[in-house]
Design a protein around this motif. Structure first.
Motif, PDB file in Angstrom:
ATOM      1  N   SER A 232       0.835  -1.208   0.000  1.00 19.71           N
ATOM      2  CA  SER A 232       0.000   0.000   0.000  1.00 19.71           C
ATOM      3  C   SER A 232       0.865   1.251   0.000  1.00 19.71           C
ATOM      4  CB  SER A 232      -0.921  -0.005   1.225  1.00 19.71           C
ATOM      5  OG  SER A 232      -1.795  -1.111   1.189  1.00 19.71           O
ATOM      6  N   ARG A 233       1.919   1.244   0.821  1.00 13.97           N
ATOM      7  CA  ARG A 233       2.804   2.419   0.881  1.00 13.97           C
ATOM      8  C   ARG A 233       3.568   2.587  -0.421  1.00 13.97           C
ATOM      9  NH1 ARG A 233       4.433   6.404   0.586  1.00 13.97           N
ATOM     10  NH2 ARG A 233       5.558   7.779   2.000  1.00 13.97           N
ATOM     11  N   LEU A 234       3.955   1.476  -1.028  1.00 14.62           N
ATOM     12  CA  LEU A 234       4.678   1.545  -2.291  1.00 14.62           C
ATOM     13  C   LEU A 234       3.762   2.049  -3.403  1.00 14.62           C
ATOM     14  CD1 LEU A 234       7.381   0.976  -3.664  1.00 14.62           C
ATOM     15  CD2 LEU A 234       6.590  -1.345  -4.111  1.00 14.62           C
ATOM     16  N   GLU A 235       2.518   1.625  -3.380  1.00 12.82           N
ATOM     17  CA  GLU A 235       1.541   2.106  -4.364  1.00 12.82           C
ATOM     18  C   GLU A 235       1.374   3.619  -4.259  1.00 12.82           C
ATOM     19  OE1 GLU A 235      -1.889   2.130  -7.090  1.00 12.82           O
ATOM     20  OE2 GLU A 235      -0.147   0.838  -6.796  1.00 12.82           O
ATOM     21  N   PHE A 237       3.607   5.765  -3.083  1.00  9.73           N
ATOM     22  CA  PHE A 237       4.843   6.400  -3.538  1.00  9.73           C
ATOM     23  C   PHE A 237       4.889   6.475  -5.059  1.00  9.73           C
ATOM     24  CE2 PHE A 237       9.256   6.515  -4.875  1.00  9.73           C
ATOM     25  CZ  PHE A 237       9.825   7.441  -4.024  1.00  9.73           C
ATOM     26  N   CYS A 238       4.366   5.465  -5.724  1.00 12.63           N
ATOM     27  CA  CYS A 238       4.392   5.410  -7.194  1.00 12.63           C
ATOM     28  C   CYS A 238       3.271   6.222  -7.830  1.00 12.63           C
ATOM     29  CB  CYS A 238       4.312   3.965  -7.667  1.00 12.63           C
ATOM     30  SG  CYS A 238       5.752   2.967  -7.223  1.00 12.63           S
ATOM     31  N   GLY A 239       2.492   6.914  -7.033  1.00 19.43           N
ATOM     32  CA  GLY A 239       1.447   7.769  -7.581  1.00 19.43           C
ATOM     33  C   GLY A 239       0.178   7.031  -7.940  1.00 19.43           C
ATOM     34  N   GLY A 240       0.026   5.808  -7.465  1.00 22.43           N
ATOM     35  CA  GLY A 240      -1.173   5.037  -7.765  1.00 22.43           C
ATOM     36  C   GLY A 240      -2.317   5.391  -6.836  1.00 22.43           C
ATOM     37  N   ASP A 241      -3.516   4.971  -7.209  1.00 18.86           N
ATOM     38  CA  ASP A 241      -4.698   5.270  -6.405  1.00 18.86           C
ATOM     39  C   ASP A 241      -5.416   4.012  -5.930  1.00 18.86           C
ATOM     40  OD1 ASP A 241      -5.617   4.374  -8.815  1.00 18.86           O
ATOM     41  OD2 ASP A 241      -6.811   6.132  -9.305  1.00 18.86           O
ATOM     42  N   LYS A 242      -4.775   2.860  -6.063  1.00 25.24           N
ATOM     43  CA  LYS A 242      -5.404   1.620  -5.624  1.00 25.24           C
ATOM     44  C   LYS A 242      -5.200   1.451  -4.126  1.00 25.24           C
ATOM     45  CE  LYS A 242      -5.700  -3.338  -6.579  1.00 25.24           C
ATOM     46  NZ  LYS A 242      -5.252  -4.467  -7.450  1.00 25.24           N
ATOM     47  N   ASN A 243      -6.277   1.166  -3.420  1.00 30.30           N
ATOM     48  CA  ASN A 243      -6.214   0.989  -1.964  1.00 30.30           C
ATOM     49  C   ASN A 243      -6.253  -0.504  -1.657  1.00 30.30           C
ATOM     50  OD1 ASN A 243      -6.339   1.135   0.779  1.00 30.30           O
ATOM     51  ND2 ASN A 243      -8.116   2.487   0.864  1.00 30.30           N
ATOM     52  N   TYR A 244      -5.119  -1.036  -1.271  1.00 27.65           N
ATOM     53  CA  TYR A 244      -5.020  -2.464  -0.997  1.00 27.65           C
ATOM     54  C   TYR A 244      -5.635  -2.845   0.343  1.00 27.65           C
ATOM     55  CZ  TYR A 244      -1.927  -3.132  -5.003  1.00 27.65           C
ATOM     56  OH  TYR A 244      -1.414  -3.199  -6.276  1.00 27.65           O
ATOM     57  N   THR A 245      -5.950  -1.856   1.166  1.00 26.98           N
ATOM     58  CA  THR A 245      -6.499  -2.146   2.490  1.00 26.98           C
ATOM     59  C   THR A 245      -8.020  -2.078   2.524  1.00 26.98           C
ATOM     60  OG1 THR A 245      -6.266   0.184   3.148  1.00 26.98           O
ATOM     61  CG2 THR A 245      -4.409  -1.283   3.594  1.00 26.98           C
ATOM     62  N   ASP A 246      -8.654  -2.012   1.369  1.00 27.07           N
ATOM     63  CA  ASP A 246     -10.116  -1.941   1.344  1.00 27.07           C
ATOM     64  C   ASP A 246     -10.761  -3.207   1.900  1.00 27.07           C
ATOM     65  OD1 ASP A 246     -10.317   0.605   0.416  1.00 27.07           O
ATOM     66  OD2 ASP A 246     -10.535   0.080  -1.699  1.00 27.07           O
ATOM     67  N   ASN A 247     -10.207  -4.353   1.538  1.00 28.31           N
ATOM     68  CA  ASN A 247     -10.795  -5.627   1.954  1.00 28.31           C
ATOM     69  C   ASN A 247      -9.745  -6.474   2.685  1.00 28.31           C
ATOM     70  OD1 ASN A 247     -13.433  -5.241   0.626  1.00 28.31           O
ATOM     71  ND2 ASN A 247     -12.228  -5.341  -1.261  1.00 28.31           N
ATOM     72  N   VAL A 248      -9.470  -6.105   3.914  1.00 27.11           N
ATOM     73  CA  VAL A 248      -8.480  -6.822   4.696  1.00 27.11           C
ATOM     74  C   VAL A 248      -9.077  -8.153   5.168  1.00 27.11           C
ATOM     75  CG1 VAL A 248      -6.989  -6.770   6.727  1.00 27.11           C
ATOM     76  CG2 VAL A 248      -7.435  -4.671   5.444  1.00 27.11           C
ATOM     77  N   VAL A 249      -8.301  -9.214   4.997  1.00 28.22           N
ATOM     78  CA  VAL A 249      -8.755 -10.552   5.342  1.00 28.22           C
ATOM     79  C   VAL A 249      -8.206 -10.948   6.712  1.00 28.22           C
ATOM     80  CG1 VAL A 249      -8.702 -12.997   4.653  1.00 28.22           C
ATOM     81  CG2 VAL A 249      -8.899 -11.203   2.921  1.00 28.22           C
ATOM     82  N   SER A 250      -9.013 -11.658   7.484  1.00 29.56           N
ATOM     83  CA  SER A 250      -8.584 -12.192   8.774  1.00 29.56           C
ATOM     84  C   SER A 250      -8.503 -13.711   8.687  1.00 29.56           C
ATOM     85  CB  SER A 250      -9.581 -11.791   9.875  1.00 29.56           C
ATOM     86  OG  SER A 250      -9.659 -10.384   9.992  1.00 29.56           O
ATOM     87  N   LEU A 251      -7.778 -14.296   9.623  1.00 28.14           N
ATOM     88  CA  LEU A 251      -7.669 -15.752   9.653  1.00 28.14           C
ATOM     89  C   LEU A 251      -9.010 -16.366  10.060  1.00 28.14           C
ATOM     90  CD1 LEU A 251      -4.192 -16.311  11.372  1.00 28.14           C
ATOM     91  CD2 LEU A 251      -4.777 -16.767   8.989  1.00 28.14           C
ATOM     92  N   ALA A 252      -9.516 -17.256   9.230  1.00 23.63           N
ATOM     93  CA  ALA A 252     -10.779 -17.918   9.547  1.00 23.63           C
ATOM     94  C   ALA A 252     -10.595 -18.980  10.624  1.00 23.63           C
ATOM     95  CB  ALA A 252     -11.375 -18.541   8.278  1.00 23.63           C
ATOM     96  N   ASN A 253      -9.400 -19.571  10.670  1.00 23.58           N
ATOM     97  CA  ASN A 253      -9.125 -20.613  11.670  1.00 23.58           C
ATOM     98  C   ASN A 253      -7.751 -20.338  12.277  1.00 23.58           C
ATOM     99  OD1 ASN A 253      -8.676 -22.967  13.138  1.00 23.58           O
ATOM    100  ND2 ASN A 253      -9.708 -24.272  11.637  1.00 23.58           N
TER     101      ASN A 253
END
Length: 267
Positions: A232-235, A237-253
């Motif tokens: 996310s931080r690298l995105e 820095f590169c001037g991108g607008d994609k948010n990788y933290t929109d759908n954070v996954v948790s451990l199901a088990n």
């Protein structure tokens, strides 16, 4: 663009532009004077008028030396101005390239300090990542946003890693192979980020394979969160607008993952 050195009065094109019309005017005037059958020296108005009329052409030709020399001087000034602009641009590009690389390295320093739940996060040759994302940048050329191909090549690898991690994290009843695939994906992601493993790292041995990973005291999901934070931080820095933290996954088990690490991870 050609660079002209030395003062203006020493440049052959300026000297030629100034002297050539004068020389040509003198030659024409001499030929006219030689061709005139008879003349006498006088200083009355009629004589001046006759002389001006007789030598009108050579005087006109000689008089063009100043405007022609002025044009040449203006041209040289424009060349010198453009040369100074080009030099300034080159100097700025040189300085900004160094600054851009420093900011890229500082970003990884911030990532290492953030930790993302890992006990120690250190990076190796960060400049290799920089060269992979910004292959065209140099001391003579600088782009602040990578071209689509270079960015896609690097980020697509990271996205595959994240997708594999998330797939196995969502499993309600993961097998040991599924859990190992998660850790293997994490390992691949850390390799892309040139994460440096030292004596404080942990070792995972499973199925005849050995992986070295940063130690964590915050649970196995910290590896995924660390990769997510870094990409996310690298995105950004590169001037991108994609948010990788929109759908954070948790451990199901979480219990299955904890049991796996107790069994196969050694400090």
């Amino acid at each position: 663009m050609a660079q002209y050195k030395g003062p203006l009065h020493e440049r052959w094109d300026f000297i030629g532009a100034f002297l050539l019309p004068i020389t040509l005017g003198v030659i024409i005037a001499a030929s006219i004077a030689y061709a005139e059958p008879s003349y006498e020296l006088c200083f009355n108005p009629e004589c001046y008028s006759f002389a001006l009329q007789l030598f009108k052409i050579p005087i006109t030709v000689a008089a063009t030396s100043l405007p022609i020399a002025g044009i040449v001087a203006a041209y040289h000034r424009s060349i010198e101005t453009q040369t100074q602009i080009d030099l300034t641009i080159r100097n700025n590009t040189f300085a900004n390239y160094i600054k851009h690389k420093d900011e890229f390295e500082n970003m990884f320093v911030l990532l290492a300090n953030a930790g993302f739940g890992l006990n120690k996060l250190a990076f190796g040759n960060v400049q290799r990542i920089y060269r992979e994302i910004f292959p065209k940048n140099s001391y003579a050329e600088l782009v602040l946003t990578p071209d689509n191909l270079s960015k896609k090549n690097f980020f697509s690898k990271l996205e595959v890693v994240l997708e594999r991690c998330e797939k196995n994290m969502r499993l309600a009843d993961p097998t040991e192979n599924d859990i190992f695939e998660y850790f293997s994906s994490v390992h691949d992601g850390f390799l892309l980020f040139k994460v440096f493993n030292d004596e404080e790292s942990v070792v995972l041995e499973f199925g005849g394979e050995v992986l070295s990973l940063p130690d964590t005291a915050s649970g196995n999901a910290s590896y995924y969160h660390a990769l997510l934070g870094m990409v996310s931080r690298l995105e950004f820095f590169c001037g991108g607008d994609k948010n990788y933290t929109d759908n954070v996954v948790s451990l199901a088990n979480r219990e299955a993952f904890d049991e796996f690490t107790k069994k196969y991870i050694f400090k």
